[in-house]
Design a protein around this motif. Structure first.
Motif, short mmCIF file in Angstrom:
data_model
loop_
_atom_site.label_atom_id
_atom_site.label_comp_id
_atom_site.label_asym_id
_atom_site.label_seq_id
_atom_site.Cartn_x
_atom_site.Cartn_y
_atom_site.Cartn_z
N ARG A 110 -47.09 -59.04 41.46
CA ARG A 110 -47.82 -59.48 42.66
C ARG A 110 -48.17 -58.29 43.54
NH1 ARG A 110 -44.21 -63.27 45.72
NH2 ARG A 110 -44.37 -64.42 43.76
N ALA A 111 -47.30 -57.28 43.54
CA ALA A 111 -47.55 -56.07 44.33
C ALA A 111 -48.49 -55.10 43.63
CB ALA A 111 -46.23 -55.38 44.63
N GLY A 112 -48.97 -55.47 42.43
CA GLY A 112 -49.96 -54.66 41.75
C GLY A 112 -49.43 -53.75 40.67
N ALA A 113 -48.13 -53.73 40.45
CA ALA A 113 -47.54 -52.84 39.44
C ALA A 113 -47.90 -53.31 38.04
CB ALA A 113 -46.03 -52.78 39.59
N LEU A 114 -47.92 -52.36 37.10
CA LEU A 114 -48.22 -52.64 35.70
C LEU A 114 -46.99 -52.30 34.86
CD1 LEU A 114 -51.75 -50.96 35.54
CD2 LEU A 114 -51.27 -53.41 35.75
N VAL A 115 -46.46 -53.28 34.15
CA VAL A 115 -45.29 -53.04 33.28
C VAL A 115 -45.79 -52.31 32.03
CG1 VAL A 115 -43.44 -54.08 31.95
CG2 VAL A 115 -44.10 -55.06 34.16
N ILE A 116 -45.39 -51.04 31.89
CA ILE A 116 -45.90 -50.19 30.82
C ILE A 116 -45.01 -50.20 29.59
CG2 ILE A 116 -44.77 -48.07 31.60
CD1 ILE A 116 -47.39 -46.58 30.95
N GLY A 117 -43.74 -50.62 29.75
CA GLY A 117 -42.83 -50.63 28.61
C GLY A 117 -41.43 -50.99 29.02
N MET A 118 -40.54 -51.03 28.03
CA MET A 118 -39.15 -51.41 28.23
C MET A 118 -38.26 -50.18 28.12
SD MET A 118 -39.81 -54.59 28.69
CE MET A 118 -38.16 -55.31 28.82
N GLY A 119 -37.27 -50.09 29.02
CA GLY A 119 -36.36 -48.97 29.04
C GLY A 119 -35.11 -49.26 28.23
N ASN A 120 -34.70 -48.31 27.40
CA ASN A 120 -33.53 -48.50 26.55
C ASN A 120 -32.28 -48.72 27.39
OD1 ASN A 120 -32.42 -48.75 24.00
ND2 ASN A 120 -31.98 -46.58 23.76
N SER A 121 -31.35 -49.51 26.85
CA SER A 121 -30.12 -49.87 27.54
C SER A 121 -28.98 -49.86 26.54
CB SER A 121 -30.25 -51.27 28.15
OG SER A 121 -29.02 -51.77 28.61
N SER A 122 -27.78 -49.65 27.02
CA SER A 122 -26.63 -49.91 26.17
C SER A 122 -26.55 -51.42 25.92
CB SER A 122 -25.35 -49.40 26.82
OG SER A 122 -25.16 -49.98 28.09
N GLU A 123 -25.83 -51.80 24.86
CA GLU A 123 -25.75 -53.21 24.48
C GLU A 123 -25.19 -54.05 25.63
OE1 GLU A 123 -23.15 -55.49 21.20
OE2 GLU A 123 -24.66 -54.14 20.38
N PHE A 124 -25.97 -55.06 26.02
CA PHE A 124 -25.62 -55.98 27.11
C PHE A 124 -25.35 -55.24 28.43
CE2 PHE A 124 -23.82 -58.20 23.25
CZ PHE A 124 -24.93 -59.00 23.07
N ALA A 125 -25.85 -54.01 28.56
CA ALA A 125 -25.67 -53.21 29.78
C ALA A 125 -24.20 -53.00 30.11
CB ALA A 125 -26.40 -53.87 30.97
N CYS A 126 -23.37 -52.90 29.07
CA CYS A 126 -21.91 -52.86 29.26
C CYS A 126 -21.28 -51.59 28.72
CB CYS A 126 -21.27 -54.09 28.62
SG CYS A 126 -21.45 -55.59 29.60
N LYS A 127 -21.95 -50.46 28.90
CA LYS A 127 -21.41 -49.22 28.36
C LYS A 127 -22.01 -48.06 29.14
CE LYS A 127 -21.02 -46.97 23.81
NZ LYS A 127 -21.23 -47.19 22.36
N GLY A 128 -21.22 -47.03 29.40
CA GLY A 128 -21.68 -45.89 30.18
C GLY A 128 -22.42 -44.85 29.38
N LEU A 129 -22.89 -45.21 28.19
CA LEU A 129 -23.68 -44.36 27.31
C LEU A 129 -24.84 -45.21 26.82
CD1 LEU A 129 -23.73 -41.63 25.59
CD2 LEU A 129 -22.56 -42.96 23.82
N THR A 130 -26.08 -44.72 26.94
CA THR A 130 -27.23 -45.52 26.56
C THR A 130 -27.52 -45.36 25.07
OG1 THR A 130 -28.16 -45.40 28.78
CG2 THR A 130 -29.66 -46.00 27.02
N THR A 131 -26.96 -46.28 24.30
CA THR A 131 -27.18 -46.33 22.85
C THR A 131 -26.93 -47.75 22.40
OG1 THR A 131 -26.62 -45.31 20.73
CG2 THR A 131 -24.79 -45.73 22.24
N ASN A 132 -27.55 -48.14 21.29
CA ASN A 132 -27.34 -49.48 20.75
C ASN A 132 -27.79 -49.53 19.31
OD1 ASN A 132 -30.30 -50.34 20.68
ND2 ASN A 132 -30.07 -49.89 22.86
#
Length: 458
Positions: A110-132
């Motif tokens: 609504r504010a005009g932003a364009l979603v350009i892609g998805m950012g990688n995450s650790s599994e279920f966002a439950c780890k202090g290292l971004t890998t899955n």
């Protein structure tokens, strides 16, 4: 245009100096060039981008000036984006397509932003290292052998590497403050409920998690926050923030706690960087006093972790029992532990969280803001969950995460701001915390802090 801030891009698109399609194409090219080695943006590009650009052009032609007009945003791969594959970094959801936008995404559009892609995450966002197991490891943009931390590592790296001016992460215990600190950008955890979050996956961080802006500057983080903030009838936990007048940073009572009142090690380079930054802020006229929260006996992250473990076990325990091999090894251990905790263990963890919240609430009757390091160390090698040693002392894998989770349990607001460089020139983050509901005052002060630190470097 690639080096411009979000506010500058939106203003130029609004004035007709840039076309949103050209801006989008430029950032898509940047992603194509830089992302293959970083692995920050994952999955397929959103299918509706051409339609989104066309709709934005029509809005601008009608005279509208959306505050984020044409600004590309990377959204963490745990947040629903309509008609987009959203995996939570899990093989269980590798084919999941979101039926609708999360409220935060809906409001960004609504504010005009364009979603350009998805950012990688650790599994279920439950780890202090971004890998899955779906997409693999995200790497630090300054040194590919290092990790940005987690779990919003993909979003933080996307902003730091110039793949997008903005990213939308989540923060259940520091996931959108620690990775920004490690890569030298801004990560803002709003007060719990400030941004409604009723649509999307159930998650382990019940009553703790917020969606969180990540940006190059505090100004852009604030711009993004204002686009998303405000109560929504679909989310009974959402709140409207008070509209009280804001004070300048030099009028505020600011406390500095080098270890956040905890008996934990901190690396010498982080200590030195924080000391220099505090001296700079005092030189700029800010009233900063040395004071520590006095936490209840036994207060540490270990006392709180049963809540995360039980949350995971509740959601995925049956799937883990059927096939443990489909899970990240560390997440599987958390689920297994969650199946072992008793109801009394969970009650004790909830009580510990409440006592932490009460302690921080009392602290904010005497201070307006609290400053401490975002993390006690700089980035570490990406082949391990955390650094082996901090401050010359052997630490557990979560030793890097000690300064952020208490803020979530207090439902408070906090922001990580780059405050200098430590070992090997790696970024150090300063965490600034305010009581729940004081988000706008925190952001206003953070702008002044950011400016004072930038003037020192110039």
């Amino acid at each position: 245009m690639l080096e411009l801030d979000a506010s500058q891009i939106a203003a130029r698109i609004g004035r007709g100096e840039f076309d949103p399609g050209e801006v989008l194409a430029a950032f898509q090219q940047r992603i194509a060039e830089r992302n293959p080695v970083l692995n920050a943006v994952v999955g397929e590009p959103p299918a509706g981008l051409n339609a989104d650009v066309a709709a934005l052009r029509q809005r601008i032609a009608r005279g509208e000036r959306p505050p984020l007009a044409g600004v590309p945003v990377v959204v963490k791969d745990v947040i629903w984006v309509r008609d987009q594959r959203v995996t939570q970094g899990s093989l269980l959801f590798q084919d999941f397509i979101a039926a609708q936008d999360a409220v935060a995404v809906e409001r960004l559009r609504r504010a005009g932003a364009l979603v350009i892609g998805m950012g990688n995450s650790s599994e279920f966002a439950c780890k202090g290292l971004t890998t899955n197991k779906v997409y693999g490891l995200t790497r630090h943009p300054m040194d590919l052998s290092l990790t940005p931390g987690g779990s919003s590592g993909g979003c933080a790296v996307a902003v730091a590497a110039g793949l997008a001016p903005l990213a939308l992460g989540t923060d259940g215990g520091g996931s959108s403050r620690r990775p920004p600190a490690h890569v030298g950008v801004v990560g803002f955890k709003p007060s719990f409920g400030a941004i409604p979050d009723p649509i999307g996956f159930a998650h382990a961080f019940i009553g703790l998690q917020t969606v969180a802006p990540i940006a190059r500057t505090v100004r852009d983080a604030a711009l993004m926050f204002e686009a998303m903030a405000g109560a929504d009838a679909r989310d009974p936990q959402s709140i409207d923030l008070p509209g009280r007048p804001l004070r300048g940073a030099c009028e505020l009572r600011i406390a500095f706690s080098p270890r956040f009142g905890l008996e934990v090690p901190v690396d010498a380079d982080v200590e030195a960087c924080m000391a220099r930054a505090i001296e700079t802020l005092q030189g700029a006229g800010m009233k900063i006093l040395r004071d520590d929260p006095v936490w209840p006996a036994g207060a540490d992250e270990n006392a709180l972790m049963p809540l995360q473990h039980v949350g995971l076990a509740h959601l995925f325990g049956d799937a883990w029992k059927r096939d443990p091999s489909r899970f990240d090894a560390d997440v599987a251990r958390q689920i297994e532990r969650g199946l072992q905790w008793s109801g009394a263990d969970v009650a004790r963890a909830r009580e510990a969280g409440l006592q932490i919240a009460l302690t921080l609430g009392e602290f904010f009757t005497r201070h307006d803001l609290l400053i401490c390091p975002t993390t006690p160390c700089v980035a570490w090698p990406g082949d391990r969950l955390g650094p082996d040693r901090i401050g010359g002392v052997a630490v557990e894998p979560r030793g890097h995460a000690v300064f952020t989770p208490f803020v979530n349990h207090a439902m408070a607001a906090a922001i990580s701001i780059p405050c200098g460089r430590g070992r090997d020139g790696l970024p150090v983050g300063m965490q600034v915390i305010a009581a729940r509901g004081n988000d706008r005052q925190l952001l206003e002060a953070a702008k002044a802090i950011e400016a004072a630190l930038a003037n020192r470097e110039n």
